[in-house]
Write an enzyme that holds these catalytic residues in place. Structure first.
Site, PDB file in Angstrom:
ATOM      1  N   GLY A 176      -5.094  -9.655  -0.639  1.00 24.93           N
ATOM      2  CA  GLY A 176      -6.528  -9.722  -0.362  1.00 24.93           C
ATOM      3  C   GLY A 176      -6.846 -10.942   0.493  1.00 24.93           C
ATOM      4  O   GLY A 176      -7.725 -10.893   1.363  1.00 24.93           O
ATOM      5  N   HIS A 190      -5.764  -7.083 -10.369  1.00 28.94           N
ATOM      6  CA  HIS A 190      -6.983  -6.449  -9.849  1.00 28.94           C
ATOM      7  C   HIS A 190      -7.113  -4.996 -10.322  1.00 28.94           C
ATOM      8  O   HIS A 190      -6.288  -4.503 -11.080  1.00 28.94           O
ATOM      9  CB  HIS A 190      -7.045  -6.608  -8.329  1.00 28.94           C
ATOM     10  CG  HIS A 190      -7.395  -8.019  -7.934  1.00 28.94           C
ATOM     11  ND1 HIS A 190      -8.460  -8.338  -7.139  1.00 28.94           N
ATOM     12  CD2 HIS A 190      -6.835  -9.202  -8.278  1.00 28.94           C
ATOM     13  CE1 HIS A 190      -8.530  -9.656  -6.997  1.00 28.94           C
ATOM     14  NE2 HIS A 190      -7.543 -10.195  -7.675  1.00 28.94           N
TER      15      HIS A 190
END
Ligand code: PLP
Length: 409
Positions: free
Chosen positions: A86, A218
């Site tokens: 990310g 996540h």
């Protein structure tokens, strides 16, 4: 069936058998560590990874292409570039934005972004010579304060770098209009918020660029991984070029950007394709766990500021965030130690107020107002887990432990 096919079938079958034999670990109150998050996968992901390895090409390949196509359908975008984290997705998004002729962003231009953040939200701004202009957020929502955004505008403002912290969407009605009126490029960091919606539209699809994370903790995971989404035909090849050493297109030794190598390997995408099938359930379960936790914490509102969804939104909570009230009568460290002893993992709210972090003391940033909420959260905010591995029995235990702690105050 060839010998290779026969052996592969046997191998995949053995892996499936191993996972069946393992079963689900039993929860033992006080003994089992209640993580804030953990990846959830089984023989399907492992077999997909093994198959990808056995196919022999480790680099980005057919699984990555398929993942990009499938993920676009899930979030509702037209183009996606898969990357290795990310943070890399944020670096690529900002690098591409700064190099897209349509937006004329130059060194020293400014980007409005919250001070309550994660480091790799603002690092790519600094790395690209764009000045972060830090504004406060709202406690409970952990979303950027829209009134503070207005105060942050200057002649040099070119961009909004917008994380949907803790999985709760920001006020997108205000922000999209603010960006349009002031001709600002919007980069939405949806790394904490995969599956979250605002007015029925997924976060990460409102701005010119949206980013996602597939790190182990996540909403869905490839171990490490991330993606940049865009609907801009010109933007996508710039993002891809920065990801692939700066080259133009595939297979040529021509370079039009000073790029990076931020590619994943195909094995990650192969696992991601299976995770994507589970994502609907992952998000649903997070929302259910949020509701159950909220019910349990309602009686503790005298001590904690409880999480609050932004209006018109359906968050996809990353964790269950709490901020201790000024007059609660205890310190975060005391509660945190008690929870750790009860095997309940708890963490500060990401980087808190980034201005207070040592790395940023000399960084070229502008601060708007006194950042009092970010400061409060830096000292008194924390979160606990609500990932899909947590069930009602675990939540009951967690709530009872909080009550036990408060009864001693
Ligand atoms: C808001 C936000 N953006 C970006 C990231 C970075 O994601 P990654 O760990 O995949 O680099 C994180 C990490 O959790 C995050 O919270």
């Amino acid at each position: 069936m060839s010998e290779e096919e026969r052996l592969r079938t046997e191998l995949y079958g053995k892996i499936t058998e191993l996972y069946q034999k393992r079963g689900k670990a039993r929860f033992e109150p006080g003994k089992t560590l209640i993580r804030y998050c953990s990846p959830i996968f089984d023989d399907q992901e492992v077999n997909a990874a093994v198959e990808s390895l056995l196919d022999g090409w480790l680099g980005v390949g057919k699984a990555a292409a398929k993942f990009e196509e499938e993920f676009c359908k899930y979030v509702g975008t037209t183009k996606l570039v898969l990357t290795n984290s990310g943070s890399s997705a944020n670096l690529l998004a900002v690098s591409a934005a700064a190099n897209h002729n349509g937006f004329k962003i130059s060194k020293g231009d400014e980007a409005i972004t919250p001070a309550m953040t994660f480091p790799s939200v603002i690092n790519p701004l600094i790395q690209n010579g764009i000045k972060p202009v830090l504004v406060d957020s709202e406690i409970g929502k952990y979303a950027i304060s829209t009134t503070e955004m207005e105060k942050a505008l200057s002649e040099r403002t070119k961009m909004v770098m917008l994380p949907h912290m803790m999985g709760n969407p920001c006020d997108m009605d205000f922000i999209t209009e603010f960006c349009e009126e002031n001709n600002l490029l919007l980069v939405e960091d949806s790394c904490d918020a995969l599956g979250a919606e605002y007015r029925g539209k997924k976060t990460g699809t409102f701005g010119e660029l949206g980013t996602f994370s597939f790190y182990a903790s996540h909403h869905m995971s490839m171990g490490e991984g991330g993606a940049v989404a865009t609907d801009d035909e010109e933007m996508e090849p710039i993002v891809r070029s920065f990801r692939d050493w700066g080259r133009i297109g595939a297979g040529q030794y021509m370079y039009n950007h000073i790029g990076y190598n931020l590619k994943p390997i195909d094995l990650q995408a192969a696992m991601g394709l299976i995770q994507l099938k589970r994502l609907g359930w992952f998000v649903k379960k997070r929302r259910e766990n949020f509701k159950t936790l909220y019910e349990g914490f309602k009686a503790m509102e005298r001590y904690f500021m409880l999480p609050q969804a932004t209006k018109k939104s359906e968050p996809s909570w990353f964790g269950f965030p709490l901020t201790i009230r000024d007059d609660a009568g205890f310190k975060r460290d005391e509660l945190s130690d008690f929870l750790w002893k009860a095997n309940i993992e708890n963490r500060p709210l990401l980087a808190g107020n980034i201005v207070d972090q040592p790395a940023y003391r000399k960084a070229d940033m502008k601060v708007i107002g006194n950042l009092k909420n970010s400061e409060k959260v830096m000292h008194d905010g924390f979160f606990i887990g609500l990932y899909p591995g947590i069930d009602e029995e675990i939540i009951k235990y967690v709530v009872s432990k909080f009550k036990e702690f408060l009864a001693k105050q």
